[in-house]
Design a protein around this motif. Structure first.
Motif, PDB file in Angstrom:
ATOM      1  N   ILE A   5      27.415  71.159 -32.284  1.00  0.00           N
ATOM      2  CA  ILE A   5      27.827  70.225 -31.229  1.00  0.00           C
ATOM      3  C   ILE A   5      28.399  70.966 -30.015  1.00  0.00           C
ATOM      4  CG2 ILE A   5      30.100  69.774 -32.239  1.00  0.00           C
ATOM      5  CD1 ILE A   5      29.735  66.843 -31.450  1.00  0.00           C
ATOM      6  N   GLN A  94      39.043  72.304 -40.367  1.00  0.00           N
ATOM      7  CA  GLN A  94      38.087  72.666 -39.299  1.00  0.00           C
ATOM      8  C   GLN A  94      36.810  71.849 -39.434  1.00  0.00           C
ATOM      9  OE1 GLN A  94      36.784  76.785 -39.235  1.00  0.00           O
ATOM     10  NE2 GLN A  94      35.583  76.491 -37.367  1.00  0.00           N
ATOM     11  N   GLU A  95      36.532  71.065 -38.402  1.00  0.00           N
ATOM     12  CA  GLU A  95      35.370  70.180 -38.444  1.00  0.00           C
ATOM     13  C   GLU A  95      34.155  70.813 -37.773  1.00  0.00           C
ATOM     14  OE1 GLU A  95      36.406  66.470 -36.652  1.00  0.00           O
ATOM     15  OE2 GLU A  95      37.879  65.999 -38.209  1.00  0.00           O
TER      16      GLU A  95
HETATM   17  P1  AMP Z   1      38.679  71.091 -35.545  1.00  0.00           P
HETATM   18  O1  AMP Z   1      39.133  70.014 -36.482  1.00  0.00           O
HETATM   19  O2  AMP Z   1      39.693  72.182 -35.343  1.00  0.00           O
HETATM   20  O3  AMP Z   1      37.312  71.605 -35.896  1.00  0.00           O
HETATM   21  O4  AMP Z   1      38.580  70.415 -34.123  1.00  0.00           O
HETATM   22  C1  AMP Z   1      37.413  69.834 -33.632  1.00  0.00           C
HETATM   23  C2  AMP Z   1      37.805  69.106 -32.376  1.00  0.00           C
HETATM   24  O5  AMP Z   1      36.641  68.815 -31.637  1.00  0.00           O
HETATM   25  C3  AMP Z   1      38.503  67.763 -32.640  1.00  0.00           C
HETATM   26  O6  AMP Z   1      39.800  67.779 -32.021  1.00  0.00           O
HETATM   27  C4  AMP Z   1      37.573  66.739 -31.991  1.00  0.00           C
HETATM   28  O7  AMP Z   1      38.260  65.670 -31.378  1.00  0.00           O
HETATM   29  C5  AMP Z   1      36.817  67.581 -30.997  1.00  0.00           C
HETATM   30  N1  AMP Z   1      35.494  67.111 -30.636  1.00  0.00           N
HETATM   31  C6  AMP Z   1      34.492  66.748 -31.465  1.00  0.00           C
HETATM   32  N2  AMP Z   1      33.405  66.391 -30.776  1.00  0.00           N
HETATM   33  C7  AMP Z   1      33.714  66.518 -29.457  1.00  0.00           C
HETATM   34  C8  AMP Z   1      33.012  66.299 -28.236  1.00  0.00           C
HETATM   35  N3  AMP Z   1      31.736  65.864 -28.211  1.00  0.00           N
HETATM   36  N4  AMP Z   1      33.655  66.535 -27.072  1.00  0.00           N
HETATM   37  C9  AMP Z   1      34.928  66.961 -27.076  1.00  0.00           C
HETATM   38  N5  AMP Z   1      35.639  67.208 -28.189  1.00  0.00           N
HETATM   39  C10 AMP Z   1      35.050  66.988 -29.368  1.00  0.00           C
END
Ligand code: AMP
Ligand code: ZN
Length: 115
Positions: A5, A94-95
């Protein structure tokens, strides 16, 4: 990296609110902010996690912190302070498997960990 993404954000395949960009780094607003200012700073190089940082990436990682400082100064939150977080792996939640630095600011960040 296909299906990443954040690589899609870099390649303008999906929209984002970009606050900084150069040849090595891009920064954009988090879609689900945990603070009044919540910016994600990422290298354009697809590195999955902190554990995947190689020796050749060390200057890139240091550069990211310079850019974080630059953004903080430009947006003025250097004065009151901010927090930088990088999650790594399953227990951290971590997503997105493209290394990213959460920059949080704009309020008193009470807890030492943002949940
Ligand atoms: P993590 O959990 O550390 O992997 O953080 C991933 C972050 O990416 C989360 O805070 C989400 O809100 C953010 N996120 C996911 N998709 C998007 C997107 N399309 N644009 C901006 N932020 C995103
Ligand atoms: Zn990626």
């Amino acid at each position: 990296m296909k299906n990443c993404i954040f690589c899609k954000i870099i390649n303008r395949e999906i929209p984002s609110n970009i606050v900084y960009e150069d040849e090595k780094v891009i920064a954009f607003n988090d879609i689900n902010p945990a603070a009044p200012i919540h910016i994600l700073v990422i290298p354009k190089k697809h590195i999955e996690t902190l554990l995947d940082i190689s020796e050749e990436d060390s200057s890139l990682i240091a550069y990211i912190y310079q850019i974080i400082n630059k953004i903080a100064e430009e947006k003025g939150f250097d004065k009151k302070g901010f927090r930088v977080i990088t999650n790594c792996g399953e227990d951290s939640g971590q997503e997105v498997k493209h290394i990213h630095f959460h920059v949080l600011a704009g309020k008193k960040l009470g807890d030492k960990i943002v949940g």
